[in-house]
Design a protein around this motif. Structure first.
Motif, PDB file in Angstrom:
ATOM      1  N   VAL A  46      -1.124   7.935  -1.888  1.00 23.61           N
ATOM      2  CA  VAL A  46      -2.111   8.210  -0.840  1.00 23.61           C
ATOM      3  C   VAL A  46      -1.417   8.843   0.365  1.00 23.61           C
ATOM      4  N   ALA A  47      -0.265   8.305   0.740  1.00 16.10           N
ATOM      5  CA  ALA A  47       0.486   8.865   1.867  1.00 16.10           C
ATOM      6  C   ALA A  47       0.864  10.324   1.598  1.00 16.10           C
ATOM      7  N   ALA A  48       1.312  10.601   0.378  1.00 20.55           N
ATOM      8  CA  ALA A  48       1.695  11.971   0.026  1.00 20.55           C
ATOM      9  C   ALA A  48       0.477  12.892   0.014  1.00 20.55           C
ATOM     10  N   ALA A 108       1.872  10.046  14.942  1.00 21.46           N
ATOM     11  CA  ALA A 108       0.860  10.515  13.985  1.00 21.46           C
ATOM     12  C   ALA A 108       0.389   9.324  13.149  1.00 21.46           C
ATOM     13  N   PRO A 109      -0.840   9.350  12.649  1.00 23.04           N
ATOM     14  CA  PRO A 109      -1.306   8.264  11.776  1.00 23.04           C
ATOM     15  C   PRO A 109      -0.392   8.107  10.570  1.00 23.04           C
ATOM     16  N   CYS A 110      -0.214   6.887  10.116  1.00 20.96           N
ATOM     17  CA  CYS A 110       0.679   6.646   8.986  1.00 20.96           C
ATOM     18  C   CYS A 110       0.060   5.638   8.019  1.00 20.96           C
ATOM     19  N   VAL A 111       0.736   5.439   6.911  1.00 23.07           N
ATOM     20  CA  VAL A 111       0.324   4.478   5.887  1.00 23.07           C
ATOM     21  C   VAL A 111       1.323   3.329   5.886  1.00 23.07           C
ATOM     22  N   ILE A 112       0.809   2.104   5.884  1.00 25.67           N
ATOM     23  CA  ILE A 112       1.659   0.911   5.794  1.00 25.67           C
ATOM     24  C   ILE A 112       1.436   0.249   4.437  1.00 25.67           C
ATOM     25  N   LEU A 113       2.521  -0.092   3.759  1.00 27.97           N
ATOM     26  CA  LEU A 113       2.447  -0.859   2.521  1.00 27.97           C
ATOM     27  C   LEU A 113       3.043  -2.244   2.773  1.00 27.97           C
ATOM     28  N   ILE A 114       2.215  -3.279   2.637  1.00 29.09           N
ATOM     29  CA  ILE A 114       2.685  -4.670   2.662  1.00 29.09           C
ATOM     30  C   ILE A 114       2.669  -5.128   1.205  1.00 29.09           C
ATOM     31  N   ASP A 115       3.821  -5.125   0.594  1.00 27.42           N
ATOM     32  CA  ASP A 115       3.919  -5.261  -0.863  1.00 27.42           C
ATOM     33  C   ASP A 115       4.166  -6.702  -1.297  1.00 27.42           C
ATOM     34  N   GLU A 116       3.308  -7.188  -2.203  1.00 26.17           N
ATOM     35  CA  GLU A 116       3.404  -8.521  -2.801  1.00 26.17           C
ATOM     36  C   GLU A 116       3.318  -9.617  -1.732  1.00 26.17           C
TER      37      GLU A 116
END
Length: 280
Positions: A46-48, A108-116
């Motif tokens: 999604v970020a890409a 700039a807006p970004c994507v955060i991944l909080i994994d597991e």
């Protein structure tokens, strides 16, 4: 901003709908599903696709919610004070910014991944409620209020190792990634190995889904394990007919170590194959 999938990630219509719904609602997207179904990779894709930077926070059993905001490095400050460093006068020099702080101050807006997230303590999700909801937090050491310049797109993954609090779930948009059917699985394989021989793929998928259907299997093989297995089959140039060998000594598929990950499952499969051949 709408996510329509990428050339390297096969997203089903319901998954794309879930991503776009979470973006519209400005809620974190909580993604569950079997290990190896592409939960972590979703955030990356999604970020890409949206051309946004990705910040990843991989959770461990010892991770605390505060680490996502910031940490005060008191040990370094003590050491520097003993060495007579001038910077010890400013406590801000010893504040280590976490993933959420980095995202909040991003230009700039970004994507955060909080994994597991389910690996952490049960209180971990509740400790993030206010920050994820209001997009701000207070730094007590420097008496500073940090507010997000742009609301990031937040992806939270869980393997269902423990239940998440209701208050946390209420603030998320939820999606469960179903295990791919044969048609979707073929599309996934085609993305990874566009030149694979269709005869080999057909036989491999038959074996793979038969393995997953075995009752009592301790760990079912996942999508990522199928990809690994196919890579090995192609590297060793295993012909399709070998996967359907009639040799009674061939109880399990070649290179099965990529699919079956414990001895109980191997023994179970061997017994089932032996019984099936005895009944012929």
């Amino acid at each position: 901003m709408r996510f329509e999938g990428t050339a390297t990630y096969v997203a089903t219509p319901d998954l794309k709908l879930a991503v776009n719904a979470a973006v519209t609602l400005q809620r974190p997207l909580l993604v569950k599903g079997e290990p190896g179904t592409g939960k972590t990779m979703l955030a990356e894709e999604v970020a890409a696709a949206l051309g946004m930077p990705l910040l990843q926070w991989h959770i461990k059993s010892t991770t605390k919610a505060q680490q996502g905001l910031y940490e005060y490095d008191a040990v370094s400050r003590l050491r520097d004070s003993q060495l007579g460093e001038d910077k010890v006068r400013d406590i801000a020099n010893y504040i280590v910014k976490g993933v959420l702080w980095q995202a909040f101050e991003s230009e700039a807006p970004c994507v955060i991944l909080i994994d597991e997230i389910d690996k952490a303590d049960i209180e971990f999700p509740n400790d993030l409620l206010r920050e994820l909801d209001r997009m701000e937090f207070y730094v007590y050491e420097t008496r500073q209020l940090v507010r997000a310049r742009h609301r990031p797109i937040v992806f939270i993954t869980s393997n269902n190792e423990k239940e998440l609090p209701d208050a946390f779930l209420r603030r998320c948009f939820f999606h469960y990634i179903k295990f791919p059917d044969r048609e979707t699985m073929q599309k996934i394989v085609d993305v990874h190995y566009p030149g694979i021989k269709q005869a080999l793929l057909k036989e491999a998928l038959e074996v793979f889904f038969e393995l997953r259907d075995i009752p009592g299997l301790k760990k079912k093989p996942s999508t990522s394990e199928l990809i690994d297995w196919l890579k090995l089959l192609m590297a060793e140039d295993i012909p399709p007919e070998v996967l359907r060998s009639k040799d009674k000594k061939a109880a399990v598929p070649p290179l099965h170590g990529a699919l079956l990950k414990n001895e109980q499952d191997v023994h179970l499969f061997e017994r089932l194959v032996f019984m099936a051949r005895q009944n012929r």
